[in-house]
Design an enzyme around this catalytic site. Structure first.
Site, PDB file in Angstrom:
ATOM      1  N   ASP A 163       0.852  -1.193   0.000  1.00 10.89           N
ATOM      2  CA  ASP A 163       0.000   0.000   0.000  1.00 10.89           C
ATOM      3  C   ASP A 163       0.884   1.238   0.000  1.00 10.89           C
ATOM      4  OD1 ASP A 163      -2.212   1.941   1.333  1.00 10.89           O
ATOM      5  OD2 ASP A 163      -3.168   0.139   0.532  1.00 10.89           O
ATOM      6  N   HIS A 200      -3.092   5.915   4.502  1.00 17.51           N
ATOM      7  CA  HIS A 200      -3.908   4.818   3.992  1.00 17.51           C
ATOM      8  C   HIS A 200      -3.351   3.470   4.444  1.00 17.51           C
ATOM      9  CE1 HIS A 200      -5.825   2.262   0.810  1.00 17.51           C
ATOM     10  NE2 HIS A 200      -6.816   3.145   0.933  1.00 17.51           N
ATOM     11  N   SER A 410     -11.044  -0.888   0.556  1.00 19.54           N
ATOM     12  CA  SER A 410      -9.667  -0.871   1.046  1.00 19.54           C
ATOM     13  C   SER A 410      -9.587  -1.337   2.488  1.00 19.54           C
ATOM     14  CB  SER A 410      -9.091   0.545   0.975  1.00 19.54           C
ATOM     15  OG  SER A 410      -8.713   0.910  -0.316  1.00 19.54           O
TER      16      SER A 410
END
Length: 474
Positions: A163, A200, A410
């Site tokens: 990621d 994230h 996600s």
């Protein structure tokens, strides 16, 4: 209604790749991004055959000079693909569709697909997350909350998150004290404002650690650059990520690209073949396009040869009673897990950091749902919105000092990956694929996804967030 996030994010990703001309399409609803003027072919004889076929077609029918069509290498790479230039993007015309059409006859003769677009692989998003993060007070608690098991380095399940990198102060968040990997190279812009997508990967790691504390989590920042990478590079980046510390038990991947059909991505073929040879389970996000167009690599779960090694995950809405409005769906999505308004770490607990919203919310759900979804709430105006200057509105700014609430497949993905890891610990199971099968077999909960009853994973430490009925017009 706010402008389409897909178009807003196209400009954002294009700015992150200034030397790569990008195109949208062929259908905006597919949320497909790719490199103009370039196609991909398998390296070796097929690449040479494709180059010759395209060169002959364009020279004869479109008057292109021969040097417009050429292989742009590398001829040999871990991804196993070669970029073939099929035209001059500076000319303004996108020649990729013409090249693909010209090669259909050649593909029919060979009995297999020879060429594809060079897709932009991005964080599992509508080319951006299902929404943008919302600050939660430091006194808040993660949701899912931390499970009761302790971390034991002798038995911990090894989980790799591919990621964006970790924020620099992530260890200040107790659940991430033993998380390792890459840190985000640049967290803030020149004005000290948190960049888009920063946090994230940290948020995902926090969810994993909460659902399955007995894990050794490594985060690799393979998608640090606007959360996007070209398909021709993605396979090699995955190889690099898994080989730095050896193949893990579980890979949590919240990125991909839509592509029609059930062929997969050429740029991932070599990696997926290698995956099958290991015992690693790939848990992959279904994507946030609100579409049934296959999103890869999650859609590999529908291919018999990969059904045992890939688990594709869609998102449940915040009350857990149905699919989130943004979640992709279709026969290739194997299971659904909470993915709307989850709470995890966005930063550590060092200094508060400002963030400017990038996208405006919508007056109505952009996918046609009638509950109070994250398309509409909480209300904010974003930097990228096309109507901001005409209305004179300023982008909304918030402050993050630790926890955030965020939505997207996600984040449903690490919930599912964490449940696989937790089952491995509880059952003393060493085979992650067997654990994945067992998890699905034990999933007695179901949710209705467009008329189909699908397995739903609701962790015992997850708390439903009530969905308020939409306000009626005055």
């Amino acid at each position: 209604m706010a402008p389409q996030r897909f178009h807003e994010q196209f400009d954002h990703i294009q700015r992150s790749m200034p030397d790569v001309p990008l195109a949208m399409g062929p259908d905006d609803d597919a949320h497909l991004l790719y490199e103009k003027g370039v196609v991909l072919a398998r390296s070796g004889e097929e690449a040479r055959a494709v180059e010759d076929a395209v060169r002959a077609h364009f020279t004869e029918t479109r008057g292109l000079l021969p040097d417009h069509v050429r292989r742009d290498g590398p001829e040999r790479g871990r991804g196993g693909v070669t970029r073939i230039r099929v035209g001059d993007p500076a000319g303004g015309e996108d020649t990729v569709p013409h090249a693909l059409s010209a090669l259909r006859a050649a593909e029919d003769r060979h009995g297999r697909r020879l060429v594809s677009r060079n897709h932009v692989v991005h964080i599992a998003v509508n080319a951006c997350p299902g929404d943008e993060p919302v600050p939660i007070a430091r006194s808040g608690s993660p949701n899912p909350a931390a499970a009761g098991t302790a971390h034991d380095p002798r038995t911990a399940v090894r989980v790799l998150v591919v990621d964006t990198g970790l924020v620099s102060d992530h260890r200040a968040y107790p659940l991430l004290a033993h998380t390792s990997g890459d840190t985000q190279a640049t967290e803030t812009d020149d004005g000290g404002v948190l960049r888009q997508y920063v946090g994230h990967g940290t948020f995902i790691a926090g969810i994993l650690a909460a659902v399955a504390p007995n894990t050794d989590i490594t985060v690799r920042g393979s998608l640090n650059d606007a959360g996007a990478v070209l398909e021709c590079e993605f396979g090699s980046k995955l190889f690099e990520a898994v080989e730095q510390d050896g193949w893990p038990d579980v890979i949590s991947l919240s990125a991909g690209s839509p592509a029609a059909g059930l062929h997969g991505l050429l740029g991932l073929e070599a990696f997926m073949r290698e995956l099958r040879a290991h015992r690693t389970l790939l848990v992959a996000a279904a994507g946030n396009n609100g579409s049934d167009v296959p999103f890869w690599p999650a859609a590999y779960a529908a291919m018999p040869e990969y059904a045992d090694s890939v688990l594709s995950v869609g998102a449940l809405r915040s009350d857990g009673e149905g699919p989130a409005c943004f979640s992709n769906h279709g026969r290739w999505v194997r299971v659904y897990a909470p993915g709307e308004r989850l709470t995890s770490a966005l930063t550590g607990f060092a200094d508060p950091v400002p963030y400017l919203y990038q996208h405006s919310t919508y007056d109505d759900c952009r996918f046609g749902f009638d509950y109070s979804c994250t398309c509409r709430y909480p209300r904010h105006t974003g930097v990228l919105s096309e109507d901001r200057e005409s209305t004179g509105s300023k982008p909304d700014q918030v402050m993050f000092d630790g926890l955030a609430q965020w939505s997207g497949t996600s984040f449903a993905t690490p919930v599912a990956a964490g449940l696989v890891a937790a089952l491995m610990t509880a059952d003393r199971e060493r085979d992650p694929r067997r654990a994945g099968r067992r998890l699905l077999a034990r999933a007695t909960d179901r949710t209705d996804v467009r008329g189909v009853r699908m397995p739903a994973l609701r962790p015992p430490t997850w708390r439903p967030v009530p969905v308020q009925a939409p306000a009626l017009p005055a």
